[in-house]
Structures are given as structure tokens and as C-alpha cells.
Design a protein around this motif. Structure first.
Motif, PDB file in Angstrom:
ATOM      1  N   GLU A  77       0.852  -1.184   0.000  1.00 27.24           N
ATOM      2  CA  GLU A  77       0.000   0.000   0.000  1.00 27.24           C
ATOM      3  C   GLU A  77       0.891   1.238   0.000  1.00 27.24           C
ATOM      4  O   GLU A  77       1.898   1.292   0.701  1.00 27.24           O
ATOM      5  CB  GLU A  77      -0.905   0.005   1.229  1.00 27.24           C
ATOM      6  N   GLN A  79       2.333   4.705   0.919  1.00 22.01           N
ATOM      7  CA  GLN A  79       2.398   5.466   2.170  1.00 22.01           C
ATOM      8  C   GLN A  79       2.383   6.968   1.911  1.00 22.01           C
ATOM      9  O   GLN A  79       2.197   7.755   2.828  1.00 22.01           O
ATOM     10  CB  GLN A  79       3.664   5.090   2.934  1.00 22.01           C
ATOM     11  N   TYR A  80       2.627   7.366   0.654  1.00 23.07           N
ATOM     12  CA  TYR A  80       2.638   8.772   0.256  1.00 23.07           C
ATOM     13  C   TYR A  80       3.664   9.558   1.082  1.00 23.07           C
ATOM     14  O   TYR A  80       3.353  10.581   1.694  1.00 23.07           O
ATOM     15  CB  TYR A  80       1.230   9.373   0.353  1.00 23.07           C
ATOM     16  N   GLU A 126      -0.128  14.983  10.704  1.00 24.65           N
ATOM     17  CA  GLU A 126      -1.043  13.843  10.572  1.00 24.65           C
ATOM     18  C   GLU A 126      -1.889  13.910   9.302  1.00 24.65           C
ATOM     19  O   GLU A 126      -2.458  12.909   8.861  1.00 24.65           O
ATOM     20  CB  GLU A 126      -1.950  13.740  11.805  1.00 24.65           C
ATOM     21  N   LEU A 127      -1.967  15.092   8.684  1.00 23.28           N
ATOM     22  CA  LEU A 127      -2.776  15.252   7.471  1.00 23.28           C
ATOM     23  C   LEU A 127      -1.945  15.150   6.191  1.00 23.28           C
ATOM     24  O   LEU A 127      -2.500  15.095   5.089  1.00 23.28           O
ATOM     25  CB  LEU A 127      -3.505  16.600   7.493  1.00 23.28           C
ATOM     26  N   LYS A 128      -0.625  15.100   6.334  1.00 21.22           N
ATOM     27  CA  LYS A 128       0.240  15.128   5.150  1.00 21.22           C
ATOM     28  C   LYS A 128       0.009  13.949   4.193  1.00 21.22           C
ATOM     29  O   LYS A 128      -0.092  14.149   2.985  1.00 21.22           O
ATOM     30  CB  LYS A 128       1.697  15.209   5.574  1.00 21.22           C
ATOM     31  N   PRO A 129      -0.075  12.684   4.694  1.00 22.30           N
ATOM     32  CA  PRO A 129      -0.290  11.578   3.740  1.00 22.30           C
ATOM     33  C   PRO A 129      -1.556  11.743   2.897  1.00 22.30           C
ATOM     34  O   PRO A 129      -1.532  11.502   1.689  1.00 22.30           O
ATOM     35  CB  PRO A 129      -0.390  10.348   4.652  1.00 22.30           C
ATOM     36  N   ALA A 130      -2.655  12.158   3.522  1.00 22.25           N
ATOM     37  CA  ALA A 130      -3.911  12.347   2.778  1.00 22.25           C
ATOM     38  C   ALA A 130      -3.777  13.495   1.781  1.00 22.25           C
ATOM     39  O   ALA A 130      -4.290  13.424   0.657  1.00 22.25           O
ATOM     40  CB  ALA A 130      -5.060  12.611   3.747  1.00 22.25           C
ATOM     41  N   LEU A 131      -3.077  14.554   2.199  1.00 29.37           N
ATOM     42  CA  LEU A 131      -2.873  15.706   1.320  1.00 29.37           C
ATOM     43  C   LEU A 131      -2.009  15.324   0.124  1.00 29.37           C
ATOM     44  O   LEU A 131      -2.308  15.677  -1.024  1.00 29.37           O
ATOM     45  CB  LEU A 131      -2.205  16.835   2.106  1.00 29.37           C
ATOM     46  N   LYS A 133      -1.578  12.276  -1.087  1.00 27.20           N
ATOM     47  CA  LYS A 133      -2.349  11.329  -1.906  1.00 27.20           C
ATOM     48  C   LYS A 133      -3.274  12.071  -2.863  1.00 27.20           C
ATOM     49  O   LYS A 133      -3.302  11.780  -4.059  1.00 27.20           O
ATOM     50  CB  LYS A 133      -3.162  10.396  -1.010  1.00 27.20           C
ATOM     51  N   LYS A 134      -4.041  13.023  -2.333  1.00 36.58           N
ATOM     52  CA  LYS A 134      -4.971  13.780  -3.186  1.00 36.58           C
ATOM     53  C   LYS A 134      -4.209  14.531  -4.282  1.00 36.58           C
ATOM     54  O   LYS A 134      -4.644  14.574  -5.439  1.00 36.58           O
ATOM     55  CB  LYS A 134      -5.787  14.767  -2.357  1.00 36.58           C
ATOM     56  N   TRP A 137      -3.090  12.007  -6.932  1.00 35.53           N
ATOM     57  CA  TRP A 137      -4.241  11.558  -7.728  1.00 35.53           C
ATOM     58  C   TRP A 137      -4.666  12.648  -8.708  1.00 35.53           C
ATOM     59  O   TRP A 137      -4.967  12.358  -9.867  1.00 35.53           O
ATOM     60  CB  TRP A 137      -5.399  11.164  -6.813  1.00 35.53           C
TER      61      TRP A 137
END
Length: 245
Positions: A77, A79-80, A126-131, A133-134, A137
Motif C-alpha cells: 500500500e 504510504q505517500y 497527521e494530514l500530510k499523507p492524505a494531502l 495522496k490527493k 491523484w
């Protein structure tokens, strides 16, 4: 319609999915690179008959599964994170994450040697991986859109039609589709593949504007537009499991 089933064969449990189709006339067993087995069946074929057919082909199925298992790359998976490797047009590049002062919105670019993601310096950890990833994408979607548009212009001209409307989307089970009203949908993750594989999918779906099924006329048209497409179709089937963000 889909149903799951299994048999005991060669001392092992063989799981497979039955995929029924009213259009299908002959049964076929498909072993996928992601180690899933599909039995594609004509509508109405009984499960007992299917079991017997799978048993007869079990040796071949296990041989294919074992080959894919031995030759597949490890699936991890994403990890970004900085330094992680990403496929882009068939080649692997490291990800470079750069916090930048004074920016409010993240962005990404490709330098030819790495994929760089710029993020606001004050983004919470804590928000960096989601940021990230977006951002990746969105970047891949934009790149896919440019590539699909380029191929559609080339091949629509050869087909002597106007380029159809298209959308690039995240699709879990399809590389592409063509709706009844000729809207093409292409999986943006194909921009991870070698360009020829993305090109093949665009040609495939474009030909559905003329031929809505997979008849001999359809495949003849694909071959006329893209001679040698079989190589790229086969490669996509073999390596497609890798093109996941």
C-alpha cells in the motif's frame, strides 16, 4: 451475475468466481495476474457442470497461479511519503515531497527524474499523507486527461469521426468503457502504464463508438487502427495489477 465457488483439486482448495453472461456462448476459465480465477459461463450453465469443467482444468489453473505467484512483484500500500517509488508512463520514479512557505494549495510536477509534490509548510503532520495522496491523484488525472485527449484526436481522425466526449476516472475493475451515448471513460491510473497500453485502451473504447460489442468486426477495426495491439493488450493483462495508486 457473479457467484463464488470452490473445489478440492490436486490436494488444494481452488477458489473461483463464476461470471454469468447472457451473451456468452462458450465457457472459459481465466486466471488473472492478481491470482483470481474467473469461470466465464453462458447463462444457465449449472454449478455442477462448472465444477466438473474446473476439475478437468485444475492442473493448468494451478500451473498458471503458481507462475503468477512466482513472478509477481510485492504489492504494498502506498504510504505517500518522501522517497517512495511511483510508476509513470511505465517507468518508476521517486517521490519528492517539498514543504513550501507561502503556498496555500498543494501541487505536483514531473521533472523527468522524479515526481515532486509541493505542500504548504504549515500542513499538520497527521494530514500530510492524505494531502499528498490527493495531490498525486489529481496530478495523475490531469496527465491522463492530456494523454487520452492526444490519442483520441489522432485516432478519431483516422476513424473519420469527431473526438467523442471522455472522462478520466478512478475505476476499480475497468480500464475503460464506452456508454450507449458514446461517452468514453478511461481509468486515470493507466498513466502509470507504458504509453502503448494506455493508447490501446483508448483505441479499444473508441472503436466501440462504431461497434458496440466484441465481434470479429470490432477486433478487425482495432487492428486496422493499431496494428500489433495484441502485444499491448497482453502486457496490460499481465502487468495491470501494478497500476494501482
Amino acid at each position: 451475475m457473479r457467484k463464488n465457488d470452490s473445489i478440492k483439486a490436486c490436494g488444494r482448495t481452488l477458489d473461483y468466481e463464476i461470471v454469468y453472461s447472457k451473451k456468452r456462448r462458450k465457457a472459459a476459465i481465466v486466471v488473472r495476474p492478481d491470482l483470481k480465477v474467473e469461470f466465464r459461463a453462458p447463462h444457465g450453465l449449472s454449478r455442477e457442470v462448472i465444477k466438473d469443467m474446473v476439475r478437468k482444468k485444475a492442473g493448468w489453473v494451478w500451473e498458471k497461479l503458481d507462475w503468477f505467484e512466482a513472478n509477481r512483484l510485492p504489492i504494498r500500500e502506498k504510504q505517500y511519503t518522501d522517497g517512495e517509488k511511483y510508476l509513470y508512463l511505465g517507468k518508476e520514479y521517486p517521490l519528492k515531497v517539498l514543504p513550501m512557505e507561502g503556498i496555500k494549495k498543494s501541487s505536483a510536477s514531473f521533472s523527468g527524474s522524479e515526481i515532486t509534490v509541493f505542500i504548504p509548510e504549515n500542513a499538520p503532520e497527521e494530514l500530510k499523507p492524505a494531502l499528498i495522496k490527493k495531490t498525486i491523484w489529481d496530478f495523475y488525472s490531469d496527465c491522463a486527461e492530456l494523454e487520452v485527449d492526444r490519442f483520441l484526436r489522432i485516432y478519431s481522425k483516422k476513424l473519420k469521426i469527431d473526438p467523442p466526449t471522455f472522462k478520466v476516472k478512478h475505476q476499480k475493475k475497468r480500464w475503460g468503457s464506452c456508454s450507449a451515448d458514446n461517452i468514453l471513460r478511461i481509468n486515470f491510473q493507466l498513466v502509470m502504464a507504458p504509453s502503448e497500453q494506455l493508447e490501446y485502451v483508448v483505441v479499444h473504447e473508441l472503436c466501440h463508438v462504431k461497434e458496440k460489442n466484441h465481434s470479429a468486426r470490432f477486433w478487425k477495426l482495432v487492428g486496422e487502427l493499431m496494428p500489433g495491439y495484441e502485444v499491448h493488450r497482453k502486457s496490460l493483462k499481465k502487468d495491470g495489477w501494478r497500476y494501482v495508486l
